[in-house]
Enzyme design. Structure first.
Site, mmCIF file in Angstrom:
data_model
loop_
_atom_site.group_PDB
_atom_site.id
_atom_site.type_symbol
_atom_site.label_atom_id
_atom_site.label_comp_id
_atom_site.label_asym_id
_atom_site.label_seq_id
_atom_site.Cartn_x
_atom_site.Cartn_y
_atom_site.Cartn_z
ATOM 1 N N LYS A 15 0.818 -1.076 -0.028
ATOM 2 C CA LYS A 15 0.052 0.002 0.070
ATOM 3 C C LYS A 15 1.068 1.191 0.031
ATOM 4 C CE LYS A 15 -4.482 0.898 0.065
ATOM 5 N NZ LYS A 15 -5.704 0.021 -0.345
ATOM 6 N N ASP B 283 -7.046 4.440 -4.944
ATOM 7 C CA ASP B 283 -7.640 4.165 -3.304
ATOM 8 C C ASP B 283 -8.161 5.641 -3.166
ATOM 9 O OD1 ASP B 283 -7.867 2.382 -0.875
ATOM 10 O OD2 ASP B 283 -7.305 4.270 -0.107
HETATM 11 P P1 NDP Z 1 -12.707 8.075 -2.825
HETATM 12 O O1 NDP Z 1 -11.651 8.953 -2.703
HETATM 13 O O2 NDP Z 1 -13.363 7.719 -4.058
HETATM 14 O O3 NDP Z 1 -14.048 8.204 -2.046
HETATM 15 C C1 NDP Z 1 -13.877 8.292 -0.570
HETATM 16 C C2 NDP Z 1 -15.287 9.003 0.153
HETATM 17 O O4 NDP Z 1 -15.064 8.745 1.520
HETATM 18 C C3 NDP Z 1 -15.349 10.204 -0.191
HETATM 19 O O5 NDP Z 1 -17.049 10.488 -0.281
HETATM 20 C C4 NDP Z 1 -14.946 11.132 0.797
HETATM 21 O O6 NDP Z 1 -15.480 12.422 1.247
HETATM 22 C C5 NDP Z 1 -15.224 9.921 2.044
HETATM 23 N N1 NDP Z 1 -14.312 10.178 3.068
HETATM 24 C C6 NDP Z 1 -13.004 10.127 3.118
HETATM 25 N N2 NDP Z 1 -12.295 10.170 4.418
HETATM 26 C C7 NDP Z 1 -13.240 10.462 4.963
HETATM 27 C C8 NDP Z 1 -13.470 10.690 6.700
HETATM 28 N N3 NDP Z 1 -12.208 10.819 7.299
HETATM 29 N N4 NDP Z 1 -14.658 10.928 6.998
HETATM 30 C C9 NDP Z 1 -15.670 10.935 6.404
HETATM 31 N N5 NDP Z 1 -15.797 10.575 5.007
HETATM 32 C C10 NDP Z 1 -14.615 10.432 4.434
HETATM 33 O O7 NDP Z 1 -12.198 6.675 -2.323
HETATM 34 P P2 NDP Z 1 -12.645 5.126 -2.528
HETATM 35 O O8 NDP Z 1 -14.188 5.007 -2.687
HETATM 36 O O9 NDP Z 1 -12.014 4.560 -3.647
HETATM 37 O O10 NDP Z 1 -12.366 4.240 -1.226
HETATM 38 C C11 NDP Z 1 -13.283 4.427 -0.260
HETATM 39 C C12 NDP Z 1 -12.709 3.245 0.652
HETATM 40 O O11 NDP Z 1 -12.839 1.974 0.052
HETATM 41 C C13 NDP Z 1 -11.220 3.299 1.340
HETATM 42 O O12 NDP Z 1 -11.305 2.809 2.838
HETATM 43 C C14 NDP Z 1 -10.689 2.548 0.588
HETATM 44 O O13 NDP Z 1 -9.410 1.844 1.273
HETATM 45 C C15 NDP Z 1 -11.463 1.368 0.040
HETATM 46 N N6 NDP Z 1 -11.087 0.472 -0.748
HETATM 47 C C16 NDP Z 1 -11.320 1.185 -2.315
HETATM 48 C C17 NDP Z 1 -10.674 0.294 -3.532
HETATM 49 C C18 NDP Z 1 -11.191 0.812 -4.667
HETATM 50 O O14 NDP Z 1 -11.100 0.013 -5.583
HETATM 51 N N7 NDP Z 1 -11.153 2.095 -4.715
HETATM 52 C C19 NDP Z 1 -10.793 -1.355 -3.180
HETATM 53 C C20 NDP Z 1 -10.809 -1.606 -1.733
HETATM 54 C C21 NDP Z 1 -11.010 -0.835 -0.770
HETATM 55 P P3 NDP Z 1 -14.942 13.720 1.072
HETATM 56 O O15 NDP Z 1 -14.743 13.517 -0.429
HETATM 57 O O16 NDP Z 1 -15.452 14.697 1.547
HETATM 58 O O17 NDP Z 1 -13.315 13.566 1.387
#
Ligand code: NDP
Length: 439
Positions: free
Chosen positions: A118, A158
């Protein structure tokens, strides 16, 4: 745990992830001297290597900024290092070590030959122009390129790293190495990406949830789903859940939560997708466009629902949230984000008879599709959407069945997926490590 706490002092997220796995693996290996004597679990808590580096870049006003870049290569026991890059101000070595540790068992569960890593940076992309993002990505890759390669380490996206960032990162890698190879996944379709890669994590969470429900003689249709986040994983989980006849009643971002008790339909979801991916707006704008409530600064867990799908970030469900969800009738928790549920909240869910799908199983669809992108790049071919959709569904079924194979039923007759995922994932990596002797 004292060994881990001593060697990785102050890395709380990492301790939490190790403790969750150790609570299942340690009792399981108690009578298995081959794993115990070779100290396999302890060895997995020490990454193969953990790199950090300086990333300098200019903003649009000509001011110079300094960030820190990281790559934690945890293990390549079963295949080349594989795991995403996260750009978020909260990124530090502890967060990346927890993510790489989780990735180890997740990648093993997919059945594909993928090791675990990671990386990322404490860079905050919010509010930055495209040109600033490009300059940051180019600077980041100017160091990272030395440590990765299509048979060595293959990063993906991510939080904060989507299609735009992968494009800039790949462009820089290509410029430095003069090679068109599958060194990153999540690439654009025009330059070696795979169909369904962006959708795969969110779709996979819903496929896994369907398998879990079917295993317990339940069905998704008609159930209400509270989803957190409005990024890649959340929006694709919402899309698939709606397609399968579920009622998606919440989405959120770091500002707050929207609640639409009628349920989102495909038109509303398309509007949110454009808001988030094109206009880069805030979820609060939803209630200006459609009926619904906005709860500023709140998570979705106060809302009554059948299924909770955390899809934002780590530690978004604590013990109080778990109590509230159980009181509100929640029967299933399916983790889309990594380690969204604190360990005491997981215990509370399992004790209360809530079916709990851990991230390392439920959100493995994304890395599985990345594995298929690597296969397509190696073959220099592209597979069709239908073929990939079938592969994703069948991989999620296989992950489900691997969990069930190792999972005991709890006292109330339900499958303990957390235990099944930890043991099935550990066993595969541990057996590979034993084959190599001590290294
Ligand atoms: P994105 O950046 O596309 O989206 C993240 C979302 O979560 C946004 O809506 C963001 O809001 C919100 N967010 C982030 N940090 C916080 C916080 N501290 N408190 C509240 N809301 C928060 O990321 P992904 O959708 O790609 O990833 C989301 C999760 O899924 C992560 O844990 C990632 O590790 C996991 N994941 C992702 C994969 C992938 O293929 N993308 C694969 C496997 C797991 P804002 O825009 O306001 O920050």
């Amino acid at each position: 745990m004292s060994f881990v706490q001593r060697r990785s002092a102050g890395q709380e997220e990492f301790h939490q992830a190790v403790s969750e796995v150790a609570s299942d693996v340690l009792p399981w290996i108690r009578n298995k001297s081959e794993y115990r004597d070779a100290r396999v679990l302890e060895r997995l808590t020490e990454p193969d290597r953990s790199l950090s580096f300086r990333v300098c870049w200019y903003d649009d006003n000509g001011e110079l900024h300094l960030n820190r870049g990281y790559r934690v290569q945890l293990t390549n026991a079963i295949g080349p290092y594989k795991g995403g890059l996260r750009f978020h101000p909260s990124v530090n070595e502890s967060v990346l070590k927890f993510l790489a540790f989780e990735q180890t068992f997740k990648n093993a569960l997919t059945g594909l030959p993928l090791g675990a890593a990671k990386g990322g940076s404490d860079f905050d992309p919010k509010g930055r122009s495209d040109a600033e993002i490009m300059r940051f990505c180019q600077s980041f890759m100017s160091e990272l390129y030395r440590h990765i390669g299509p048979d060595t380490d293959i990063p993906a996206g991510d939080i904060g790293v989507g299609a735009r960032e992968i494009g800039y990162l790949y462009g820089q890698y290509k410029r430095i190495r003069n090679e068109c190879v599958g060194v990153l996944t999540g690439k654009g379709l025009e330059y070696g990406g795979s169909a369904l890669r962006s959708e795969a994590t969110g779709y996979g969470v819903v496929h896994f949830t369907q398998c879990l429900l079917k295993q317990h003689d339940l069905a998704l249709e008609g159930l209400s789903v509270a989803i957190s986040g409005s990024g890649n994983v959340a929006l694709h989980a919402a899309e698939k859940a709606i397609e399968m006849g579920a009622k998606v009643i919440t989405l959120s971002d770091s500002g707050g939560t929207i609640v639409d008790r009628q349920g989102l339909d495909t038109e509303k979801l398309a509007w949110v997708t454009a808001l988030k991916t094109e206009r880069r707006g805030r979820i609060s704008e939803y209630v200006d466009e459609f009926d619904g409530e906005y709860h500023e600064g709140k998570t979705p867990w106060q809302v009554n629902c059948d299924i909770a799908m955390p899809c934002a970030t780590q530690n978004e469900i604590d013990n109080d949230d778990a109590r509230q969800l159980i009181k509100g009738g929640c029967r299933v928790v399916s983790e889309g984000s990594n380690m969204p549920t604190r360990n005491d909240a997981i215990h509370r869910f399992i004790e209360a008879g809530v079916l709990f799908a851990p991230a390392k199983a439920a959100n493995a669809g994304g890395v599985a599709m990345s594995g298929l992108e690597m296969s397509q790049n190696a073959q220099k071919r592209s597979w069709s959407d239908d073929e990939l959709a079938r592969c994703l569904e069948s991989i999620m079924h296989e992950i489900h069945d691997r969990c069930v194979e190792y999972a005991p039923r709890t006292e109330n007759g339900l499958i303990n997926y957390r235990y099944g995922a930890n043991i099935a994932g550990f066993r595969k990596v541990a057996d590979a490590m034993l084959s190599f002797g001590v290294c």
